[in-house]
Scaffold this active site. Sequence first.
Site, short mmCIF file in Angstrom:
data_model
loop_
_atom_site.label_atom_id
_atom_site.label_comp_id
_atom_site.label_asym_id
_atom_site.label_seq_id
_atom_site.Cartn_x
_atom_site.Cartn_y
_atom_site.Cartn_z
N ASP A 9 44.82 37.67 35.89
CA ASP A 9 43.51 37.27 36.24
C ASP A 9 43.66 36.52 37.59
O ASP A 9 44.06 35.73 37.73
CB ASP A 9 42.95 36.41 35.11
CG ASP A 9 41.25 36.33 35.45
OD1 ASP A 9 40.58 37.01 34.59
OD2 ASP A 9 40.99 35.57 36.28
N GLU B 243 37.85 41.28 37.00
CA GLU B 243 39.13 40.71 37.83
C GLU B 243 40.27 40.39 37.21
O GLU B 243 40.88 39.61 37.32
CB GLU B 243 38.66 39.30 38.69
CG GLU B 243 37.45 38.68 38.31
CD GLU B 243 37.91 38.08 37.13
OE1 GLU B 243 37.44 38.45 35.85
OE2 GLU B 243 38.21 36.91 37.06
#
Length: 351
Positions: free
Chosen positions: A220, A263
């Site tokens: 992430d 993301e």
Amino acid sequence: MMDLSYAQMLENAQRNEVVLRRFQAIELALIGASGFGQFLAGIRDQLPARMALEQAWLLLADSHGEVSAILGYDEVLPDGLLLEREPARLVERLGELPTRVRLGSPGEVLGELALDWAELPGSVALMPLWRDSTLIGLVVLGSRDPERFAPDQATDFIERFAAVTALCLDNVLNRERLKQLGLTDPLTGLYNRRYFDQRIDEELARARRHGAPISCLFLDADHFKRINDTHGHVAGDIVLRTLANRMRGQLRGCDVAARYGGEEFAVLLPQTALGQARLVADRIRTQIGGEPVVLPDGRRVPLTVSIGVSTCGNQLADSPMQLLARADAALYRAKEAGRNCIMSVESGAQA
Ligand SMILES: Nc1nc2c(ncn2[C@@H]2O[C@H](COP(=O)(O)OP(=O)(O)OP(=O)(O)O)[C@@H](O)[C@H]2O)c(=O)[nH]1
């Protein structure tokens, strides 16, 4: 006498080195092509420019119109591309099945194969593109110079280049096929979550059959909201694309990398135990965080990622959900630990 032949050898070696470098530069462009358009531009534009040739053509075998369908071409084809619906006719016109590179005059090399030359070349090279015993296409290079490609010249470099080109073409067509099937993420070109969820089932079943370990990375981008807020959403998209490319550069062909959410990215590493998976994760983390992402206007955006690693080791009893959940929990711990780091959990352990 000795000196002269040594000097000649040296000169030949140097010339070969230069040619090899040029081929390698084009190979890199072909390997990095994210879609067919870029691949074609590599063949049609970069290859002639770098090799000082006048023209280059790509002919694709298009049985049943599958390639046109994948690429979305109806009638009009881009410059430099030809599709042959009946590949057997290619062979007929060439006079024989092209198993190796051929060099010489257009008549000698191409037989009755007609290309819409802007200017008839003095000599040509024909590179057959083979994959798994199937002729998937041809590249034809044309030079104004009649001496440039002669039948008695060595073809080692071109043969090798043809093999790499065929592999890249196959990959790029597969990628386009997947795009069409809706299994890739349009922003990054990575697989999407739907595909990943499907593959994790298959890969885990395979790992169980072979008794091989398998690892999963959950990755992430750190403080990504801040990046978006500071630089804007378009810049955020560029950063995500760069992140994906940097990650991809650290993976093997058999690894499965996907954009799992906004993301957030997931990677499956078949045949990889925990220690090795941690090394891969660290390579990815270092590569992504190594340099800021440079935006088109020159702004530099620092970027780091946190990674959670989980592994299915000896007992291989985990379900795909468990493997993913542990990688996700490890990622959460990496965020808690201050970000830009890696946390891992082995099979059976609590995250
Ligand atoms: N530019 C862009 N932003 C996206 C995309 N998908 C998700 N985002 C943004 O990603 C951000 C994720 O923010 P958060 O989940 O709060 O996490 P974070 O800021 O990365 O912080 P940590 O994960 O805790 O380090 C949100 O602002 C989303 O809008 C996308 O496709 N493009």
